[in-house]
Design a protein around this motif. Structure first.
Motif, PDB file in Angstrom:
ATOM      1  N   THR A  46       0.240   9.821   1.748  1.00 53.37           N
ATOM      2  CA  THR A  46       0.936  10.161   1.946  1.00 53.37           C
ATOM      3  C   THR A  46       1.525  10.990   0.545  1.00 53.37           C
ATOM      4  OG1 THR A  46       2.809  11.104   2.938  1.00 53.37           O
ATOM      5  CG2 THR A  46       2.806   8.782   2.578  1.00 53.37           C
ATOM      6  N   ALA A  47       1.966  12.515   0.187  1.00 52.98           N
ATOM      7  CA  ALA A  47       2.778  12.673  -0.326  1.00 52.98           C
ATOM      8  C   ALA A  47       4.177  13.102  -0.213  1.00 52.98           C
ATOM      9  CB  ALA A  47       2.460  14.046  -0.697  1.00 52.98           C
ATOM     10  N   ASP A  48       4.260  12.924   1.161  1.00 54.22           N
ATOM     11  CA  ASP A  48       6.109  12.782   1.653  1.00 54.22           C
ATOM     12  C   ASP A  48       7.097  11.857   1.353  1.00 54.22           C
ATOM     13  OD1 ASP A  48       7.918  13.459   2.954  1.00 54.22           O
ATOM     14  OD2 ASP A  48       6.954  13.865   4.888  1.00 54.22           O
ATOM     15  N   PRO A  49       7.689  11.429   0.880  1.00 48.73           N
ATOM     16  CA  PRO A  49       8.212  10.259   0.640  1.00 48.73           C
ATOM     17  C   PRO A  49       8.610   9.869   1.422  1.00 48.73           C
ATOM     18  CG  PRO A  49       8.968  11.340  -1.384  1.00 48.73           C
ATOM     19  CD  PRO A  49       8.135  12.670   0.068  1.00 48.73           C
ATOM     20  N   THR A  50       9.266  10.659   2.505  1.00 48.27           N
ATOM     21  CA  THR A  50       9.908   9.443   4.228  1.00 48.27           C
ATOM     22  C   THR A  50       9.481   9.510   4.734  1.00 48.27           C
ATOM     23  OG1 THR A  50       9.982  12.487   5.365  1.00 48.27           O
ATOM     24  CG2 THR A  50      11.387  11.894   3.936  1.00 48.27           C
ATOM     25  N   ALA A  51       7.726   9.632   4.687  1.00 47.35           N
ATOM     26  CA  ALA A  51       6.675   9.902   5.405  1.00 47.35           C
ATOM     27  C   ALA A  51       5.945   8.150   4.879  1.00 47.35           C
ATOM     28  CB  ALA A  51       5.547  10.495   6.037  1.00 47.35           C
ATOM     29  N   THR A  52       6.369   7.272   3.734  1.00 51.33           N
ATOM     30  CA  THR A  52       5.771   6.352   3.107  1.00 51.33           C
ATOM     31  C   THR A  52       6.205   5.720   3.780  1.00 51.33           C
ATOM     32  OG1 THR A  52       5.771   7.266   1.043  1.00 51.33           O
ATOM     33  CG2 THR A  52       5.889   4.325   0.854  1.00 51.33           C
ATOM     34  N   THR A  53       5.327   4.237   4.285  1.00 55.76           N
ATOM     35  CA  THR A  53       5.797   3.389   5.216  1.00 55.76           C
ATOM     36  C   THR A  53       5.629   1.588   4.600  1.00 55.76           C
ATOM     37  OG1 THR A  53       3.348   2.520   6.146  1.00 55.76           O
ATOM     38  CG2 THR A  53       5.154   4.103   7.115  1.00 55.76           C
ATOM     39  N   ILE A  54       4.956   1.728   3.047  1.00 56.81           N
ATOM     40  CA  ILE A  54       4.696   0.815   2.095  1.00 56.81           C
ATOM     41  C   ILE A  54       5.767   0.864   1.069  1.00 56.81           C
ATOM     42  CG2 ILE A  54       3.603  -0.812   0.728  1.00 56.81           C
ATOM     43  CD1 ILE A  54       3.101  -0.879   4.503  1.00 56.81           C
ATOM     44  N   THR A  55       6.519   0.432   0.842  1.00 54.78           N
ATOM     45  CA  THR A  55       7.465   0.134  -0.757  1.00 54.78           C
ATOM     46  C   THR A  55       6.867  -0.334  -1.819  1.00 54.78           C
ATOM     47  OG1 THR A  55       9.452  -0.572   0.647  1.00 54.78           O
ATOM     48  CG2 THR A  55       9.580  -0.717  -1.432  1.00 54.78           C
ATOM     49  N   LEU A  56       6.284   0.660  -2.740  1.00 53.56           N
ATOM     50  CA  LEU A  56       5.894   0.497  -3.971  1.00 53.56           C
ATOM     51  C   LEU A  56       7.410   0.398  -4.947  1.00 53.56           C
ATOM     52  CD1 LEU A  56       3.578   0.790  -1.591  1.00 53.56           C
ATOM     53  CD2 LEU A  56       2.301   1.650  -4.572  1.00 53.56           C
ATOM     54  N   PRO A  57       7.150   0.309  -6.512  1.00 47.91           N
ATOM     55  CA  PRO A  57       7.725   0.370  -7.425  1.00 47.91           C
ATOM     56  C   PRO A  57       7.656   2.092  -7.437  1.00 47.91           C
ATOM     57  CG  PRO A  57       6.658  -1.627  -8.095  1.00 47.91           C
ATOM     58  CD  PRO A  57       5.563  -0.909  -6.740  1.00 47.91           C
ATOM     59  N   VAL A 102       8.192   4.221  -9.932  1.00 47.19           N
ATOM     60  CA  VAL A 102       7.176   4.457 -11.007  1.00 47.19           C
ATOM     61  C   VAL A 102       5.735   4.083 -10.425  1.00 47.19           C
ATOM     62  CG1 VAL A 102       7.256   4.492 -13.275  1.00 47.19           C
ATOM     63  CG2 VAL A 102       9.437   3.478 -12.611  1.00 47.19           C
ATOM     64  N   GLY A 103       5.352   4.809 -11.909  1.00 48.10           N
ATOM     65  CA  GLY A 103       3.326   4.712 -11.680  1.00 48.10           C
ATOM     66  C   GLY A 103       3.241   3.327 -11.891  1.00 48.10           C
ATOM     67  N   ASP A 104       1.909   3.178 -11.721  1.00 44.88           N
ATOM     68  CA  ASP A 104       1.138   1.705 -12.073  1.00 44.88           C
ATOM     69  C   ASP A 104       0.554   1.734 -12.965  1.00 44.88           C
ATOM     70  OD1 ASP A 104       0.429   1.645  -8.763  1.00 44.88           O
ATOM     71  OD2 ASP A 104      -0.782   3.388  -9.188  1.00 44.88           O
ATOM     72  N   ARG A 105       1.450   0.429 -14.029  1.00 42.78           N
ATOM     73  CA  ARG A 105       1.427  -0.308 -15.066  1.00 42.78           C
ATOM     74  C   ARG A 105      -0.587  -0.473 -15.705  1.00 42.78           C
ATOM     75  NH1 ARG A 105       0.533  -5.224 -14.763  1.00 42.78           N
ATOM     76  NH2 ARG A 105       1.299  -6.503 -12.924  1.00 42.78           N
ATOM     77  N   ALA A 106      -0.425  -0.720 -16.944  1.00 41.93           N
ATOM     78  CA  ALA A 106      -1.732  -1.272 -17.123  1.00 41.93           C
ATOM     79  C   ALA A 106      -1.775  -2.699 -16.854  1.00 41.93           C
ATOM     80  CB  ALA A 106      -1.548  -1.601 -19.363  1.00 41.93           C
ATOM     81  N   PRO A 107      -2.792  -3.670 -16.825  1.00 34.51           N
ATOM     82  CA  PRO A 107      -2.884  -4.940 -16.856  1.00 34.51           C
ATOM     83  C   PRO A 107      -2.534  -5.772 -18.162  1.00 34.51           C
ATOM     84  CG  PRO A 107      -4.746  -4.092 -17.320  1.00 34.51           C
ATOM     85  CD  PRO A 107      -3.853  -2.307 -17.558  1.00 34.51           C
ATOM     86  N   LEU A 108      -2.031  -7.082 -17.860  1.00 28.87           N
ATOM     87  CA  LEU A 108      -1.863  -8.104 -18.900  1.00 28.87           C
ATOM     88  C   LEU A 108      -3.523  -8.235 -19.191  1.00 28.87           C
ATOM     89  CD1 LEU A 108       0.428 -10.262 -16.890  1.00 28.87           C
ATOM     90  CD2 LEU A 108       1.579  -8.588 -18.187  1.00 28.87           C
ATOM     91  N   ASP A 109      -2.914  -8.478 -20.604  1.00 22.07           N
ATOM     92  CA  ASP A 109      -4.162  -9.266 -21.595  1.00 22.07           C
ATOM     93  C   ASP A 109      -4.292 -10.338 -21.320  1.00 22.07           C
ATOM     94  OD1 ASP A 109      -5.630 -10.038 -22.975  1.00 22.07           O
ATOM     95  OD2 ASP A 109      -5.571  -8.696 -24.785  1.00 22.07           O
ATOM     96  N   THR A 110      -5.550 -11.212 -20.548  1.00 24.36           N
ATOM     97  CA  THR A 110      -4.854 -12.932 -20.745  1.00 24.36           C
ATOM     98  C   THR A 110      -6.370 -13.892 -20.688  1.00 24.36           C
ATOM     99  OG1 THR A 110      -6.946 -12.510 -18.825  1.00 24.36           O
ATOM    100  CG2 THR A 110      -4.426 -12.297 -18.005  1.00 24.36           C
TER     101      THR A 110
END
Length: 321
Positions: free
Chosen positions: A272-283, A285-293
């Motif tokens: 959903t693009a509607d912030p008021t309709a979101t039911t799952i809490t994510l950070p 900001v966007g999605d970060r890069a993966p850790l180099d392991t």
């Protein structure tokens, strides 16, 4: 090996205790919150004994007494307040007191009682806005923590490096990607459950799932995090003081919800693009890069125990049991 886990009654501490107990290791869970009902009973079905003891890591006398009385040889430092913005505004002193002075108490007690190794658990959150790049995040990369919990973790990393250099304490930082697992519960010291857990909780309840974005991340399954921490506890020699821990690959919450929909027929989910309709809490900001392991893998031979399908199957089997 006699292991003490600070914050051990949290969900990652319970996963690590289960891993250690399965291999016969005696484990002490030290924390301010009691374990959830049934957790200790489940853990005590394994060969290694598990004891849960109440206590605050800032109480140096109490902490030292436990180290002595239980003959602790190794420590995994997990204790933290995983605060959201509201708690940061109102409880900044408590957050940083636990993060900085609490970690100092653990490290100085470990020196005094000749603990053989300390594994301090940090977080990819220390990268802050520098995490949003196209390249995997390396241990030698710059960090810029921008929340109080992340600032506390960065301070812990620097403090461990300095104190270990001064005293020779055998200690290492395990910097983890975002962890989720079947033992998650509200401890009162963690303001948001992991997004995969939130999605499962909604699916079990039969409620609608609306994601603000696909949620692409190197999600780390708690038993794999426990396996990595156990690996760092047991490694005879470590060439570095900092290791990234993560799956090395990314998958999305859409991938997770696809599997949930197969297991829970009739589940409705989507973006959903509607912030008021979101039911799952994510950070926010966007999605970060993966850790180099690669450092952990190359130096210790660490290998994940679960891919996405195996993690999903184990997660569902555990929570339903």
């Amino acid at each position: 090996m006699q292991v003490l886990i600070t914050g051990g009654t949290g969900f990652l501490g319970l996963s690590l205790a289960e891993r250690l107990a399965q291999t016969g290791v005696r484990t002490v869970l030290f924390g301010v919150s009691p374990p959830p009902p049934g957790a200790i009973a489940r853990l005590t079905t394994n060969p290694g004994p598990v004891v849960a003891l109440p206590g605050d890591i800032r109480d140096e006398a109490r902490f030292g007494t436990v180290l002595r009385d239980y003959g602790i040889s190794h420590i995994v430092h997990l204790a933290a307040i995983s605060a959201g913005p509201d708690r940061e505004r109102h409880d900044a002193r408590e957050i940083l007191d636990v993060a900085v002075l609490g970690a100092l108490s653990v490290l100085t007690a470990a020196q005094r009682h000749l603990v053989r190794r300390v594994v301090l658990v940090s977080s990819a959150a220390v990268f802050g806005p520098l995490a949003f790049t196209s390249s995997p995040l390396r241990e030698d990369g710059a960090i810029r923590p921008d929340t109080l919990p992340a600032i506390g973790k960065a301070a812990q990393e620097a403090m461990l490096d300095r104190l270990a250099g001064l005293s020779g304490l055998d200690s290492v930082v395990a910097r983890l990607s975002d962890v989720f697992g079947p033992y998650e519960y509200d401890t009162g010291h963690r303001d948001a459950m992991s997004p995969p857990w939130q999605c499962w909780h909604a699916a079990r309840a039969g409620t609608l799932i609306r994601l603000p974005r696909p949620g692409l991340n190197d999600w780390l399954y708690a038993p794999d995090a426990a396996l990595a921490l156990d690996t760092l506890l047991r490694a005879p020699r470590l060439a570095h003081r900092l290791y990234h821990v993560g799956p090395g690959v990314r998958w999305s919450l859409e991938d997770w919800c696809t599997r949930l929909a197969r297991h829970y027929p009739g589940l409705e989910w989507g973006l959903t693009a509607d912030p008021t309709a979101t039911t799952i809490t994510l950070p926010p900001v966007g999605d970060r890069a993966p850790l180099d392991t690669r450092r952990l893998v190359q130096e210790t031979g660490f290998r994940l125990g679960f891919d996405l399908d195996a993690a999903f199957a184990d997660f569902i089997a555990t929570v339903e049991a």
